[in-house]
Design a protein around this motif. Sequence first.
Motif, short mmCIF file in Angstrom:
data_model
loop_
_atom_site.label_atom_id
_atom_site.label_comp_id
_atom_site.label_asym_id
_atom_site.label_seq_id
_atom_site.Cartn_x
_atom_site.Cartn_y
_atom_site.Cartn_z
N MET A 112 28.11 0.30 21.67
CA MET A 112 27.38 -0.40 20.63
C MET A 112 27.89 -0.02 19.24
N ALA A 113 28.34 1.23 19.07
CA ALA A 113 28.85 1.65 17.77
C ALA A 113 30.05 0.80 17.37
N ARG A 114 30.89 0.49 18.34
CA ARG A 114 32.08 -0.34 18.06
C ARG A 114 31.66 -1.74 17.61
N ALA A 115 30.62 -2.29 18.22
CA ALA A 115 30.12 -3.60 17.82
C ALA A 115 29.60 -3.53 16.38
N GLY A 116 28.93 -2.44 16.07
CA GLY A 116 28.41 -2.27 14.71
C GLY A 116 29.53 -2.24 13.68
N GLN A 117 30.63 -1.59 14.02
CA GLN A 117 31.78 -1.56 13.10
C GLN A 117 32.36 -2.96 12.90
N ARG A 118 32.49 -3.71 14.00
CA ARG A 118 33.04 -5.07 13.88
C ARG A 118 32.08 -5.97 13.11
N ILE A 119 30.77 -5.79 13.30
CA ILE A 119 29.80 -6.59 12.54
C ILE A 119 29.92 -6.28 11.06
N LEU A 120 30.04 -5.01 10.72
CA LEU A 120 30.19 -4.63 9.31
C LEU A 120 31.46 -5.21 8.71
N VAL A 121 32.58 -5.07 9.40
CA VAL A 121 33.85 -5.59 8.89
C VAL A 121 33.79 -7.11 8.76
N ALA A 122 33.27 -7.78 9.79
CA ALA A 122 33.17 -9.24 9.74
C ALA A 122 32.27 -9.70 8.61
N THR A 123 31.17 -8.98 8.40
CA THR A 123 30.25 -9.31 7.31
C THR A 123 30.96 -9.19 5.97
N LEU A 124 31.68 -8.11 5.77
CA LEU A 124 32.36 -7.89 4.49
C LEU A 124 33.49 -8.89 4.27
N VAL A 125 34.29 -9.15 5.31
CA VAL A 125 35.42 -10.07 5.16
C VAL A 125 34.93 -11.50 4.95
N ALA A 126 34.13 -12.01 5.89
CA ALA A 126 33.66 -13.39 5.78
C ALA A 126 32.76 -13.56 4.56
N GLY A 127 31.95 -12.56 4.29
CA GLY A 127 31.06 -12.63 3.12
C GLY A 127 31.84 -12.70 1.82
N ALA A 128 32.88 -11.89 1.70
CA ALA A 128 33.70 -11.89 0.48
C ALA A 128 34.46 -13.21 0.34
N LEU A 129 35.04 -13.69 1.43
CA LEU A 129 35.77 -14.96 1.36
C LEU A 129 34.84 -16.11 0.98
N ASP A 130 33.68 -16.16 1.62
CA ASP A 130 32.75 -17.26 1.38
C ASP A 130 32.17 -17.21 -0.02
N ILE A 131 31.84 -16.04 -0.52
CA ILE A 131 31.25 -15.97 -1.86
C ILE A 131 32.32 -16.25 -2.92
N ALA A 132 33.56 -15.87 -2.65
CA ALA A 132 34.64 -16.20 -3.58
C ALA A 132 34.80 -17.72 -3.69
N ALA A 133 34.73 -18.39 -2.55
CA ALA A 133 34.81 -19.86 -2.56
C ALA A 133 33.62 -20.45 -3.30
N ALA A 134 32.44 -19.90 -3.08
CA ALA A 134 31.24 -20.40 -3.76
C ALA A 134 31.34 -20.23 -5.27
N VAL A 135 31.89 -19.10 -5.70
CA VAL A 135 32.09 -18.88 -7.14
C VAL A 135 33.06 -19.92 -7.70
N LEU A 136 34.17 -20.13 -7.02
CA LEU A 136 35.14 -21.13 -7.48
C LEU A 136 34.54 -22.52 -7.52
N LEU A 137 33.78 -22.88 -6.51
CA LEU A 137 33.13 -24.19 -6.48
C LEU A 137 32.09 -24.32 -7.59
N ALA A 138 31.36 -23.24 -7.86
CA ALA A 138 30.37 -23.27 -8.95
C ALA A 138 31.06 -23.49 -10.28
N ILE A 139 32.13 -22.77 -10.52
CA ILE A 139 32.87 -22.92 -11.78
C ILE A 139 33.43 -24.33 -11.89
N GLN A 140 33.99 -24.84 -10.80
CA GLN A 140 34.53 -26.20 -10.79
C GLN A 140 33.45 -27.22 -11.12
#
Length: 147
Positions: free
Chosen positions: A1-29
């Motif tokens: 389960m610890a390994r799943a927790g690490q993947r959840i954290l990494v996936a959250t940070l990666v997908a979250g950062a990519l998605d919010i960066a796109a949202a910021v760009l779309l907001a500015i646009q």
Amino acid sequence: MARAGQRILVATLVAGALDIAAAVLLAIQAGRTPDKMLRGVASGPFPEAVHWGLGGAALGLAVHFAIMAVMAAVYILAADRLPALKAQRLLAGILYGIATWAAMNLVVLPLRWPAVFPHLDPQSVATQLFCHIVLVGLPIALIAARR
């Protein structure tokens, strides 16, 4: 389960950062400021957050990453139990991106703001599908497949 927790954290940070960066760009646009967009995100669970300045924007960022953590956890925990999700990670990631788009745009947002959502014009759908597939579904699926 610890390994799943690490993947959840990494996936959250990666997908979250990519998605919010796109949202910021779309907001500015669209002529909106990133802090206003983030206060809008926070206003989902906290309606008064639109008036909270930078504190509301920070809360919006936290809400965004909390939602992304749920999206990542659901997929990664499912993938750990359904080997096909890891074996067919590209297809599964694309389908998960479509599913997250549908959940957010056809259920969650219309429940909170029924007068405004869903946005079903072709450009909006294409933009949101791209973001959910490429920036959310695929990164989560690829990270879920890691050992």
